[in-house]
Structure formats: structure tokens, C-alpha cells
Enzyme design. Structure first.
Site, PDB file in Angstrom:
ATOM      1  N   SER A  34       0.832  -1.215   0.000  1.00  0.00           N
ATOM      2  CA  SER A  34       0.000   0.000   0.000  1.00  0.00           C
ATOM      3  C   SER A  34       0.857   1.251   0.000  1.00  0.00           C
ATOM      4  CB  SER A  34      -0.946   0.000   1.207  1.00  0.00           C
ATOM      5  OG  SER A  34      -0.202  -0.053   2.416  1.00  0.00           O
ATOM      6  N   ASN A  35       2.107   1.144   0.467  1.00  0.00           N
ATOM      7  CA  ASN A  35       2.980   2.329   0.466  1.00  0.00           C
ATOM      8  C   ASN A  35       4.406   1.958   0.042  1.00  0.00           C
ATOM      9  OD1 ASN A  35       3.290   5.131   0.906  1.00  0.00           O
ATOM     10  ND2 ASN A  35       4.311   4.741   2.866  1.00  0.00           N
ATOM     11  N   PHE A  80       6.686  -4.050  11.021  1.00  0.00           N
ATOM     12  CA  PHE A  80       6.725  -2.664  10.543  1.00  0.00           C
ATOM     13  C   PHE A  80       5.387  -2.238   9.923  1.00  0.00           C
ATOM     14  CE2 PHE A  80      11.223  -3.982   9.865  1.00  0.00           C
ATOM     15  CZ  PHE A  80      11.871  -2.960  10.534  1.00  0.00           C
ATOM     16  N   LYS A  84       1.372   5.662   8.390  1.00  0.00           N
ATOM     17  CA  LYS A  84       2.221   6.532   9.225  1.00  0.00           C
ATOM     18  C   LYS A  84       2.041   8.027   8.989  1.00  0.00           C
ATOM     19  CE  LYS A  84       6.162   6.528   6.114  1.00  0.00           C
ATOM     20  NZ  LYS A  84       7.590   6.577   5.948  1.00  0.00           N
ATOM     21  N   SER A 124       7.198   4.593  18.250  1.00  0.00           N
ATOM     22  CA  SER A 124       7.649   5.909  17.806  1.00  0.00           C
ATOM     23  C   SER A 124       7.816   6.832  18.998  1.00  0.00           C
ATOM     24  CB  SER A 124       6.585   6.467  16.859  1.00  0.00           C
ATOM     25  OG  SER A 124       6.759   7.838  16.675  1.00  0.00           O
ATOM     26  N   ALA A 125       8.710   7.795  18.853  1.00  0.00           N
ATOM     27  CA  ALA A 125       8.857   8.812  19.900  1.00  0.00           C
ATOM     28  C   ALA A 125       7.587   9.639  20.051  1.00  0.00           C
ATOM     29  CB  ALA A 125      10.028   9.727  19.571  1.00  0.00           C
ATOM     30  N   TYR A 148      -2.761   8.651  14.721  1.00  0.00           N
ATOM     31  CA  TYR A 148      -1.556   7.852  14.462  1.00  0.00           C
ATOM     32  C   TYR A 148      -0.831   7.567  15.778  1.00  0.00           C
ATOM     33  CZ  TYR A 148       3.263   6.743  13.278  1.00  0.00           C
ATOM     34  OH  TYR A 148       4.499   6.138  13.229  1.00  0.00           O
ATOM     35  N   LYS A 152      -0.184   3.877  17.914  1.00  0.00           N
ATOM     36  CA  LYS A 152       1.089   3.316  18.417  1.00  0.00           C
ATOM     37  C   LYS A 152       0.976   3.035  19.910  1.00  0.00           C
ATOM     38  CE  LYS A 152       3.362   3.146  14.638  1.00  0.00           C
ATOM     39  NZ  LYS A 152       3.679   1.846  14.065  1.00  0.00           N
ATOM     40  N   ARG A 230      15.068  18.016  16.508  1.00  0.00           N
ATOM     41  CA  ARG A 230      14.722  16.589  16.537  1.00  0.00           C
ATOM     42  C   ARG A 230      15.992  15.743  16.619  1.00  0.00           C
ATOM     43  NH1 ARG A 230      10.672  18.884  17.024  1.00  0.00           N
ATOM     44  NH2 ARG A 230       8.659  18.600  16.005  1.00  0.00           N
ATOM     45  N   ASP A 294       3.075  20.424  16.167  1.00  0.00           N
ATOM     46  CA  ASP A 294       4.524  20.229  16.325  1.00  0.00           C
ATOM     47  C   ASP A 294       4.988  20.652  17.717  1.00  0.00           C
ATOM     48  OD1 ASP A 294       5.064  19.160  13.890  1.00  0.00           O
ATOM     49  OD2 ASP A 294       6.048  20.926  13.044  1.00  0.00           O
TER      50      ASP A 294
HETATM   51  P1  NAD Z   1       6.599   2.620   5.097  1.00  0.00           P
HETATM   52  O1  NAD Z   1       5.252   3.121   4.749  1.00  0.00           O
HETATM   53  O2  NAD Z   1       7.698   2.851   4.133  1.00  0.00           O
HETATM   54  O3  NAD Z   1       6.533   1.062   5.438  1.00  0.00           O
HETATM   55  C1  NAD Z   1       5.390   0.440   5.946  1.00  0.00           C
HETATM   56  C2  NAD Z   1       5.110  -0.769   5.077  1.00  0.00           C
HETATM   57  O4  NAD Z   1       3.961  -1.457   5.580  1.00  0.00           O
HETATM   58  C3  NAD Z   1       4.800  -0.397   3.618  1.00  0.00           C
HETATM   59  O5  NAD Z   1       5.601  -1.198   2.767  1.00  0.00           O
HETATM   60  C4  NAD Z   1       3.312  -0.733   3.452  1.00  0.00           C
HETATM   61  O6  NAD Z   1       3.005  -1.146   2.137  1.00  0.00           O
HETATM   62  C5  NAD Z   1       3.135  -1.831   4.481  1.00  0.00           C
HETATM   63  N1  NAD Z   1       1.767  -1.975   5.026  1.00  0.00           N
HETATM   64  C6  NAD Z   1       0.956  -1.010   5.513  1.00  0.00           C
HETATM   65  N2  NAD Z   1      -0.194  -1.541   5.964  1.00  0.00           N
HETATM   66  C7  NAD Z   1      -0.117  -2.884   5.749  1.00  0.00           C
HETATM   67  C8  NAD Z   1      -0.980  -3.971   6.000  1.00  0.00           C
HETATM   68  N3  NAD Z   1      -2.197  -3.781   6.537  1.00  0.00           N
HETATM   69  N4  NAD Z   1      -0.577  -5.219   5.670  1.00  0.00           N
HETATM   70  C9  NAD Z   1       0.642  -5.422   5.104  1.00  0.00           C
HETATM   71  N5  NAD Z   1       1.507  -4.434   4.843  1.00  0.00           N
HETATM   72  C10 NAD Z   1       1.132  -3.168   5.158  1.00  0.00           C
HETATM   73  O7  NAD Z   1       6.967   3.253   6.528  1.00  0.00           O
HETATM   74  P2  NAD Z   1       8.327   3.222   7.352  1.00  0.00           P
HETATM   75  O8  NAD Z   1       8.808   4.627   7.455  1.00  0.00           O
HETATM   76  O9  NAD Z   1       9.210   2.166   6.834  1.00  0.00           O
HETATM   77  O10 NAD Z   1       7.752   2.837   8.783  1.00  0.00           O
HETATM   78  C11 NAD Z   1       7.730   1.497   9.248  1.00  0.00           C
HETATM   79  C12 NAD Z   1       7.068   1.485  10.616  1.00  0.00           C
HETATM   80  O11 NAD Z   1       7.785   2.354  11.494  1.00  0.00           O
HETATM   81  C13 NAD Z   1       5.624   1.971  10.621  1.00  0.00           C
HETATM   82  O12 NAD Z   1       4.880   1.187  11.523  1.00  0.00           O
HETATM   83  C14 NAD Z   1       5.745   3.392  11.143  1.00  0.00           C
HETATM   84  O13 NAD Z   1       4.586   3.803  11.808  1.00  0.00           O
HETATM   85  C15 NAD Z   1       6.909   3.267  12.109  1.00  0.00           C
HETATM   86  N6  NAD Z   1       7.621   4.532  12.347  1.00  0.00           N
HETATM   87  C16 NAD Z   1       8.090   5.246  11.282  1.00  0.00           C
HETATM   88  C17 NAD Z   1       8.722   6.471  11.510  1.00  0.00           C
HETATM   89  C18 NAD Z   1       9.214   7.299  10.348  1.00  0.00           C
HETATM   90  O14 NAD Z   1       9.403   8.522  10.524  1.00  0.00           O
HETATM   91  N7  NAD Z   1       9.451   6.735   9.172  1.00  0.00           N
HETATM   92  C19 NAD Z   1       8.899   6.956  12.809  1.00  0.00           C
HETATM   93  C20 NAD Z   1       8.449   6.178  13.869  1.00  0.00           C
HETATM   94  C21 NAD Z   1       7.799   4.961  13.621  1.00  0.00           C
HETATM   95  N1  UFG Z   2       9.604  20.582   9.140  1.00  0.00           N
HETATM   96  C1  UFG Z   2       9.680  21.757   8.413  1.00  0.00           C
HETATM   97  N2  UFG Z   2       9.266  21.733   7.119  1.00  0.00           N
HETATM   98  C2  UFG Z   2       8.789  20.614   6.518  1.00  0.00           C
HETATM   99  C3  UFG Z   2       8.716  19.410   7.280  1.00  0.00           C
HETATM  100  C4  UFG Z   2       9.128  19.444   8.588  1.00  0.00           C
HETATM  101  O1  UFG Z   2      10.102  22.795   8.922  1.00  0.00           O
HETATM  102  O2  UFG Z   2       8.406  20.674   5.336  1.00  0.00           O
HETATM  103  C5  UFG Z   2      10.077  20.580  10.538  1.00  0.00           C
HETATM  104  C6  UFG Z   2       9.014  20.252  11.556  1.00  0.00           C
HETATM  105  O3  UFG Z   2       8.289  21.406  11.933  1.00  0.00           O
HETATM  106  C7  UFG Z   2       9.846  19.645  12.688  1.00  0.00           C
HETATM  107  C8  UFG Z   2      11.000  18.957  11.950  1.00  0.00           C
HETATM  108  O4  UFG Z   2      11.056  19.583  10.662  1.00  0.00           O
HETATM  109  O5  UFG Z   2      10.369  20.672  13.486  1.00  0.00           O
HETATM  110  C9  UFG Z   2      10.808  17.459  11.770  1.00  0.00           C
HETATM  111  O6  UFG Z   2       9.552  17.222  11.161  1.00  0.00           O
HETATM  112  P1  UFG Z   2       9.155  15.784  10.563  1.00  0.00           P
HETATM  113  O7  UFG Z   2       7.794  15.927   9.962  1.00  0.00           O
HETATM  114  O8  UFG Z   2      10.246  15.289   9.693  1.00  0.00           O
HETATM  115  O9  UFG Z   2       9.148  14.855  11.838  1.00  0.00           O
HETATM  116  P2  UFG Z   2       8.277  14.921  13.172  1.00  0.00           P
HETATM  117  O10 UFG Z   2       9.237  15.052  14.302  1.00  0.00           O
HETATM  118  O11 UFG Z   2       7.204  15.918  13.078  1.00  0.00           O
HETATM  119  O12 UFG Z   2       7.574  13.496  13.169  1.00  0.00           O
HETATM  120  C10 UFG Z   2       8.320  12.297  12.937  1.00  0.00           C
HETATM  121  C11 UFG Z   2       7.452  11.272  12.213  1.00  0.00           C
HETATM  122  C12 UFG Z   2       6.312  10.831  13.088  1.00  0.00           C
HETATM  123  C13 UFG Z   2       6.846  10.336  14.382  1.00  0.00           C
HETATM  124  C14 UFG Z   2       7.707  11.399  15.029  1.00  0.00           C
HETATM  125  C15 UFG Z   2       8.349  10.882  16.285  1.00  0.00           C
HETATM  126  O13 UFG Z   2       6.926  11.833  11.035  1.00  0.00           O
HETATM  127  O14 UFG Z   2       5.649   9.769  12.463  1.00  0.00           O
HETATM  128  O15 UFG Z   2       8.761  11.776  14.140  1.00  0.00           O
HETATM  129  O16 UFG Z   2       8.999   9.682  16.018  1.00  0.00           O
HETATM  130  F1  UFG Z   2       5.816  10.054  15.201  1.00  0.00           F
END
Ligand code: NAD
Ligand code: UFG
Length: 336
Positions: A34-35, A80, A84, A124-125, A148, A152, A230, A294
């Protein structure tokens, strides 16, 4: 070990598959795409000379899960799979609770039925909400400000309760700070759909010319330069954190949370300047209003992961911006 990786075709998942291959583990990926696209796994195969078995399917499909667990003798699951996007979760909370919470419960039911009770979960944080002080340790109060984040927090609670009810569960809740960067080959990386929400993919799309300028969301926070701070962590460090958790789980009792961060806080402008300097490419930006929801600053104390899992982040801010740019400049349209 033989490991089921849900969401393994995605950004963090694909880097973790690579890391597990290199460590000699056998991997089966379940992803509904899906992503993501299978191209990420194809490239991981090329980089490691080893192919993960890929199953296209959904973690909410209990029949499929039972079949997968019957066919494979897994030692553990790294989970994973999930949605998100914070903004989308506000608009469609039903999708997030179904996919992330219900999906995780279906997965855990199938695991228990098969007697596979070692689980590494992507938390996630965001579960710390707006922390009262910094750096954040795992015993800080937990809260959420959007569906979201709640999803978590709810899965974490499901895990903690499951581990109390049945002492056979061994669960690591990995609380990621801000994952960035890409594998140093530039062959795999983050491939967001549409307009990126997160800072680093936005910066790199501006640098490559896909977007005109970065909006810096607020310059009046109580931080060293007024922009949000961050704890950015290189995705390969994060992938190695999963390996460390996987190796430690057989010794762990019940459910434990671990912060995966570097402990360093960088502002938005710190990241822009590092990107420009390291890569010799301009990133035009303008100051925009704060983004609702934020927080000013967020960074980890990752001491527990170091003491218990024997893991620390080793990659620098320069590694993060250099590897992000290598991936973006070699693949301007991601995997497409
Ligand atoms: P991503 O979207 O690249 O990976 C998630 C994967 O899960 C995708 O490949 C998607 O196709 C698959 N997926 C979604 N729903 C599904 C389902 N119902 N069944 C099977 N597959 C499914 O995201 P990511 O950045 O790799 O994140 C991985 C995990 O880490 C997520 O759970 C996300 O919430 C968590 N996380 C991500 C971040 C971040 O900033 N990237 C921060 C904290 C936590
Ligand atoms: N920011 C900008 N411009 C942009 C995007 C972000 O200035 O176009 C700033 C935000 O205001 C923030 C920093 O960049 O100060 C980081 O922003 P992100 O969106 O990259 O990350 P966040 O800390 O908001 O959130 C991320 C993930 C969430 C997760 C969280 C804590 O997106 O899923 O970290 O793990 F929950």
C-alpha cells in the site's frame, strides 16, 4: 534465525531486511504494497546476493497469516506494517485504528496460535507527546495528540497486557526518533508518495529541483535558532537496532520499550545547512508559520538500548545528509 518481517518492502523494513541478510538470517516479507513497491526488495537482493521470500498480503488477513505460520517455522516477527501519515490519520482515524491496531492484534493472535512469541514492534517517539523535559527516557509519561500516535500507544498497551497475561511473550517496543538517510549504495531509500510530510525527503526534493523551496515551520520556538529540534537517526543505525533487539529477545522477559535515537538534537536549519555544505547543493527555504501539533524539541536518551541491547547509533549527521542525497540524486523519482 527465520524471521517474518511485516511491512518489509517499506522504507525502514527494506533496510532491515538488508541488515538481516548480511547477518545471515532467513527472511520472509509480508507486505500489501500500500505504500511501497517490490523494487526495494529486488534491490536488496542485488546488494546482498540473497532474496527474501515475498508474500503480497495484508496483516489483517487472519487466514493468510495462519497459513504463513503453518508453512514456516519462524523464530520471531519484526512488525513494521502500518500507516504513518499524521495528517491522514486525523482525517481517517478509522483507517489507522483498523490497519495499525486491529492489524497488530490479528498478527499477534496468529503468532500465539503458532507458538511464535518473539516480537519486535515499530513504535515511535510520538508516544511521549510533548515531553516535560529532555532527553527522553523510556519511563517518561506516555500520551498522544493524533490518531496515528494513539494507534502506536494502543498497540504498545496491547503488547504490555499480552505479556502480563502470558509470560511466553518476549516483545521489544522500539521507539524510533526521526529516521532519515538511506543505504550507502544509494540503491534503496525513502520513496514517499505525493508531497513529503517529513523534513529530510522534503529537503532532498527541493535540492533535486522537484519542489521550489522548503517551508520552515516556525522560527520562534525556544531552541538555539528558533526552529524545531529533533533527534535524526540514520536508517542503517535503526536497522542494526532491530538486529540487536532480535538477538537480545531470547534473553528478555516480557515486554520492554527501547528508545532508538542518537541523543543529539539538530534544528531544521542545522539540517538544511549540513545538507548544503556536505552535498554542495543549495536548498532554498522560507520561514512559514508553525505546523499545528509540532513540538519545539525532542531527543532521546538511548542509554537503555546501549546497556541492554548493546546498540548505539554510530552514523553522523554528515552520513545522514550525504546518504539521503545520494539516494535522491540517483533516483529522482524513487523506485518509479
Ligand atoms: P513505510 O510506509 O515505508 O513502510 C510500511 C510498510 O507497511 C509499507 O511497505 C506498506 O506497504 C506496508 N503496510 C501497511 N499496511 C499494511 C498492511 N495492513 N498489511 C501489510 N503491509 C502493510 O513506513 P516506514 O517509514 O518504513 O515505517 C515502518 C514502521 O515504522 C511503521 O509502523 C511506522 O509507523 C513506524 N515509524 C516510522 C517512523 C518514520 O518517521 N518513518 C517513525 C516512527 C515509527
Ligand atoms: N519541518 C519543516 N518543514 C517541513 C517538514 C518538517 O520545517 O516541510 C520541521 C518540523 O516542523 C519539525 C522537523 O522539521 O520541526 C521534523 O519534522 P518531521 O515531519 O520530519 O518529523 P516529526 O518530528 O514531526 O515526526 C516524525 C514522524 C512521526 C513520528 C515522530 C516521532 O513523522 O511519524 O517523528 O517519532 F511520530
Amino acid at each position: 534465525m527465520k524471521v517474518l518481517i511485516t511491512g518489509g518492502a517499506g522504507y525502514i523494513g527494506s533496510h532491515t531486511v538488508l541488515c538481516l541478510h548480511e547477518a545471515g538470517h532467513d527472511v520472509v516479507v509480508l507486505d500489501n504494497l500500500s505504500n511501497s513497491s517490490v523494487e526495494s526488495l529486488k534491490r536488496v537482493g542485488e546488494l546482498t546476493n540473497k532474496c527474501a521470500q515475498f508474500i503480497e498480503g495484508d496483516i489483517r488477513d487472519e487466514q493468510l497469516l495462519n497459513r504463513i505460520f503453518n508453512e514456516h517455522a519462524f523464530d520471531a516477527v519484526i512488525h513494521f506494517a502500518g500507516l504513518k501519515a499524521v495528517g491522514e490519520s486525523v482525517a481517517r482515524p478509522d483507517l489507522y485504528y483498523d490497519n495499525n491496531v486491529n492489524g497488530s492484534m490479528v498478527l499477534m493472535r496468529a503468532m500465539k496460535a503458532a507458538g511464535v512469541m518473539r516480537l519486535v514492534f515499530s513504535s515511535s517517539a510520538t508516544v511521549y507527546g510533548d515531553p516535560a523535559s529532555l532527553p527522553i527516557t523510556e519511563d517518561f509519561p506516555l500520551s498522544a495528540t493524533n490518531p496515528y500516535g494513539w494507534s502506536k500507544l494502543m498497540v504498545e498497551q496491547v503488547c504490555r497486557d499480552a505479556a502480563v497475561a502470558d509470560e511466553n511473550w518476549q516483545i521489544a517496543l522500539l521507539r524510533y526518533f526521526n529516521p532519515v538517510g538511506a543505504h550507502e549504495s544509494g540503491r534503496i531509500g525513502e520513496d514517499p508518495n505525493d508531497i513529503p510530510n517529513n523534513l529530510m525527503p522534503f529537503i532532498s526534493q527541493v535540492a533535486v529541483g522537484k519542489r521550489a523551496e522548503l517551508s520552515v515551520f516556525g522560527d520562534d520556538y525556544d531552541t538555539h535558532d528558533g526552529t524545531g529540534v529533533r533527534d535524526y537517526i540514520h536508517v542503517m543505525d535503526l536497522a542494526r537496532g532491530h538486529l540487536a533487539a532480535l538477538n537480545y529477545l531470547p534473553k528478555q522477559k516480557g515486554c520492554e520499550a527501547y528508545n532508538l535515537g542518537t541523543g543529539n538534537g539538530y534544528s531544521v536549519l542545522d539540517m538544511v545547512k549540513a545538507f548544503e555544505t556536505q552535498n554542495q547543493v543549495p536548498v532554498p527555504y522560507r520561514i512559514a508559520p508553525r505546523r499545528p501539533g509540532d513540538i519545539a524539541a525532542c531527543y532521546a536518551n538511548a542509554g537503555k538500548a546501549e546497556q541492554v541491547l548493546g546498540w548505539t547509533a554510530t552514523m553522523t549527521q554528515d552520513d545522514m545528509v550525504r546518504d539521503t542525497w545520494r539516494w535522491q540524486s540517483h533516483n529522482p523519482n524513487g523506485y518509479k
